[in-house]
Design an enzyme around this catalytic site. Structure first.
Site, PDB file in Angstrom:
ATOM      1  N   ARG A 185      58.984  41.349  45.947  1.00 53.31           N
ATOM      2  CA  ARG A 185      60.253  40.663  45.938  1.00 53.31           C
ATOM      3  C   ARG A 185      61.180  41.219  45.095  1.00 53.31           C
ATOM      4  O   ARG A 185      61.043  42.287  44.599  1.00 53.31           O
ATOM      5  CB  ARG A 185      59.721  39.170  45.509  1.00 53.31           C
ATOM      6  CG  ARG A 185      59.181  39.711  44.055  1.00 53.31           C
ATOM      7  CD  ARG A 185      59.245  38.195  43.258  1.00 53.31           C
ATOM      8  NE  ARG A 185      58.372  38.432  42.008  1.00 53.31           N
ATOM      9  CZ  ARG A 185      58.828  39.191  40.863  1.00 53.31           C
ATOM     10  NH1 ARG A 185      60.139  39.354  40.640  1.00 53.31           N
ATOM     11  NH2 ARG A 185      58.047  38.967  39.579  1.00 53.31           N
ATOM     12  N   LYS A 203      42.462  41.177  32.319  1.00 54.22           N
ATOM     13  CA  LYS A 203      43.474  40.714  32.893  1.00 54.22           C
ATOM     14  C   LYS A 203      43.237  39.619  34.037  1.00 54.22           C
ATOM     15  O   LYS A 203      42.163  40.034  34.907  1.00 54.22           O
ATOM     16  CB  LYS A 203      44.560  42.036  33.534  1.00 54.22           C
ATOM     17  CG  LYS A 203      45.077  42.582  32.541  1.00 54.22           C
ATOM     18  CD  LYS A 203      45.737  43.953  32.995  1.00 54.22           C
ATOM     19  CE  LYS A 203      47.144  43.699  33.548  1.00 54.22           C
ATOM     20  NZ  LYS A 203      47.641  44.924  33.779  1.00 54.22           N
ATOM     21  N   HIS A 235      54.477  40.123  26.811  1.00 55.74           N
ATOM     22  CA  HIS A 235      54.442  40.701  28.127  1.00 55.74           C
ATOM     23  C   HIS A 235      55.674  40.223  28.813  1.00 55.74           C
ATOM     24  O   HIS A 235      55.438  40.227  30.240  1.00 55.74           O
ATOM     25  CB  HIS A 235      53.017  40.505  28.875  1.00 55.74           C
ATOM     26  CG  HIS A 235      51.904  40.723  27.754  1.00 55.74           C
ATOM     27  ND1 HIS A 235      51.734  41.943  27.397  1.00 55.74           N
ATOM     28  CD2 HIS A 235      50.808  40.111  27.523  1.00 55.74           C
ATOM     29  CE1 HIS A 235      50.647  41.964  26.992  1.00 55.74           C
ATOM     30  NE2 HIS A 235      50.069  40.666  26.671  1.00 55.74           N
TER      31      HIS A 235
HETATM   32  P1  ADP Z   1      52.266  40.341  34.655  1.00 57.34           P
HETATM   33  O1  ADP Z   1      52.025  40.196  36.353  1.00 57.34           O
HETATM   34  O2  ADP Z   1      51.558  38.906  34.142  1.00 57.34           O
HETATM   35  O3  ADP Z   1      53.634  40.283  34.335  1.00 57.34           O
HETATM   36  P2  ADP Z   1      51.309  43.176  34.179  1.00 57.34           P
HETATM   37  O4  ADP Z   1      50.238  43.769  34.757  1.00 57.34           O
HETATM   38  O5  ADP Z   1      52.718  43.398  34.968  1.00 57.34           O
HETATM   39  O6  ADP Z   1      51.402  41.569  34.281  1.00 57.34           O
HETATM   40  O7  ADP Z   1      51.737  43.497  32.871  1.00 57.34           O
HETATM   41  C1  ADP Z   1      52.663  42.775  32.050  1.00 57.34           C
HETATM   42  C2  ADP Z   1      52.975  43.546  30.600  1.00 57.34           C
HETATM   43  O8  ADP Z   1      51.584  43.583  29.996  1.00 57.34           O
HETATM   44  C3  ADP Z   1      53.102  45.229  30.791  1.00 57.34           C
HETATM   45  O9  ADP Z   1      54.710  45.321  30.809  1.00 57.34           O
HETATM   46  C4  ADP Z   1      52.756  45.506  29.635  1.00 57.34           C
HETATM   47  O10 ADP Z   1      53.595  45.342  28.415  1.00 57.34           O
HETATM   48  C5  ADP Z   1      51.323  44.760  29.328  1.00 57.34           C
HETATM   49  N1  ADP Z   1      50.222  45.409  29.844  1.00 57.34           N
HETATM   50  C6  ADP Z   1      49.534  45.211  31.043  1.00 57.34           C
HETATM   51  N2  ADP Z   1      48.529  46.130  31.297  1.00 57.34           N
HETATM   52  C7  ADP Z   1      48.481  46.828  30.162  1.00 57.34           C
HETATM   53  C8  ADP Z   1      47.471  47.806  29.549  1.00 57.34           C
HETATM   54  N3  ADP Z   1      46.652  48.298  30.241  1.00 57.34           N
HETATM   55  N4  ADP Z   1      47.725  48.162  28.326  1.00 57.34           N
HETATM   56  C9  ADP Z   1      48.728  47.834  27.684  1.00 57.34           C
HETATM   57  N5  ADP Z   1      49.618  46.973  27.922  1.00 57.34           N
HETATM   58  C10 ADP Z   1      49.633  46.410  29.250  1.00 57.34           C
END
Ligand code: ADP
Length: 452
Positions: free
Chosen positions: A291, A158, A235
């Site tokens: 936010r 990520k 996502h």
């Molecule tokens: P962004 O800021 O890009 O939205 P997030 O960290 O909020 O990223 O993650 C967005 C989505 O990605 C989450 O709602 C979930 O669906 C998926 N996701 C994030 N981290 C994980 C993980 N460790 N395992 C599985 N899915 C994940």
């Protein structure tokens, strides 16, 4: 209280904020790009200023132009809305330096949570459980394979500055680790100009559960329960509900308690959302958004609290108008995100709206800046409307969503209306049995059946 607020945003969210302002007797200044001169958020504001050409970086992201407009119009606060500059610490700083109030948290807190690595470290230090993963950023020159083995496959790479699901890649095994790392870093560099990445255990069947919170500058913090945003594609959230069909009252209270305690310790102000993945009875922090969220209306529907109004009040230094004990959750709410996109290919579909007829009746709310004859510009996010529906029970709510979608007419462009209609007929959705991977699997199955 503020006399005049500049809304540094466009579309439905700008309109949402201007509605709250008007009800509070606060004058509004809309800003707009050349492409948005006819937009509804401009028409309904008291004053408006054109801040540049169509591309966002020359208009809605143009801090100098926005600050000049604010100066010229003599506003005392700026509301950044969602997206654009809403999580830009430098902008928040500049607003305060110009002697105006930034309707949001302090620049320090925006910065802290804007970097997902420091956010995760902070969460951990505040007693919030996090997804197991790398300690800080991945050292790409180091032994990344050993790290992945230790965390256990599948792993997720990520972006530290991630947002909107960008810069996120899964590695199922060591065979595709290098490729995932390379792709995630390239995408992160392109989207956020920062190729720093970290690694997390990839959860196989979690739900996305987020807690809405609000804090004033007098030490009062409250949580407004959870939203379940598990129905996602790439996502990105498509359908949200509150409360979650998977969370017990006990779990809600426990998680809410942890979050409120952490936020108090942090000394945070304003609205915020802490996002978790929920799997096998355990919650894992993924990020905090400093936010307002797109899906805030479903929380408003089940709590009876106008979040934008409260957000403006606390930014003006007033204490929260309620306490945790005053908050009770009533009924069920669902939000369908109506994007101007093809419901099967998800290809954006800008263009002119021919017919536009919104649903109505008891329990139905539409947050949108659309109107008949409106030309959707190709430059911005494809979200054009949010259908928000309330019901006393989840079953009643889904029946009403189905009914409202039946009434909703948008022609001239492709929209996600057919997708949402199909979702209201899907058995798993009706039962509330879905995780974050459900929608993509269901779409793939549907495409397969159509091809056969
Ligand atoms: P962004 O800021 O890009 O939205 P997030 O960290 O909020 O990223 O993650 C967005 C989505 O990605 C989450 O709602 C979930 O669906 C998926 N996701 C994030 N981290 C994980 C993980 N460790 N395992 C599985 N899915 C994940």
């Amino acid at each position: 209280m503020f006399q005049k607020i500049l809304i540094a945003n466009r579309g439905e969210i700008a309109l949402r904020i201007s509605r709250a302002c008007r009800e509070m007797g606060i004058k509004t200044v809309a800003v707009h790009s050349e492409a948005d001169a006819d937009a509804m958020h401009v028409r309904l504001a008291d004053e408006s200023v054109c801040i540049g050409p169509a591309p966002s970086r020359e208009s809605y992201l143009n801090m100098q132009a926005i600050l000049s407009a604010a100066d010229v119009c003599g506003v005392d606060a700026i509301h950044p809305g969602v997206g654009f500059l809403s999580e830009n610490a430098a902008f928040a700083e500049m607003v305060e330096e110009h002697g105006m109030t930034f309707i949001g948290p302090t620049p320090e807190h925006i910065r802290l949570m804007g970097d997902k690595i420091t956010a995760k470290e902070t969460a951990l230090a505040l007693g919030i459980p996090v997804v197991p993963g790398s300690k800080g950023a991945i050292d790409v020159a180091g032994d990344v394979k050993a790290l992945a083995e230790k965390i256990g496959y599948p792993v997720l790479i990520k972006a530290a500055s991630g947002g909107g699901g960008k810069g996120m890649k899964v590695a199922q095994s060591s065979a595709d680790l290098e490729e995932a790392l390379r792709l995630a870093r390239t995408e992160a560099k392109a989207c956020f100009n920062n190729d720093e990445v970290y690694m997390e255990k990839y959860l196989g069947h979690p739900r996305h559960i987020e807690i809405q919170l609000i804090a004033d500058t007098h030490g009062n913090v409250a949580h407004l329960g959870e939203r379940d945003c598990s129905l996602q594609r790439r996502h990105q959230k498509v359908w949200e509900e509150a409360p979650s069909p998977a969370i017990s009252e006990k779990a809600r209270e426990k998680l809410g308690g942890i979050v409120v305690k952490a936020i108090k310790k942090l000394g945070y102000r304003g609205v915020g959302t802490i996002e978790f993945l929920f799997e096998d009875g355990e919650f894992y922090f993924i990020e905090m958004n400093t936010r307002l969220q797109v899906e805030h209306p479903i929380t408003e529907m089940i709590t009876g609290i106008d979040l934008v109004r409260e957000q403006i009040r606390v930014a003006a230094g007033l204490p929260l108008s309620f306490r945790q004990k005053d908050i009770s959750f009533k009924g069920h709410a669902i939000e369908c995100r109506i994007n101007a996109e093809d419901a099967e290919t998800f290809i954006p579909s800008p263009g002119k709206i021919q017919d536009y007829l919104t649903p109505g009746g008891y329990g139905v709310r539409v947050d949108s800046a659309m109107y008949q004859g409106y030309q959707i510009p190709p430059h911005y996010d494809s979200l054009i409307a949010k259908l928000i529906v309330y019901g006393d029970t989840r079953e009643e709510c889904i029946n009403r969503v189905r009914r409202a979608l039946h009434e909703y007419v948008i022609t001239g462009v492709n929209t996600l209306l057919p997708l949402h209609r199909a979702l209201t007929e899907a058995e798993d959705v009706i039962k509330g049995e879905y995780d974050i991977h459900w929608l993509e699997k269901w779409l793939a199955l549907k495409a397969q059946k159509a091809a056969a």
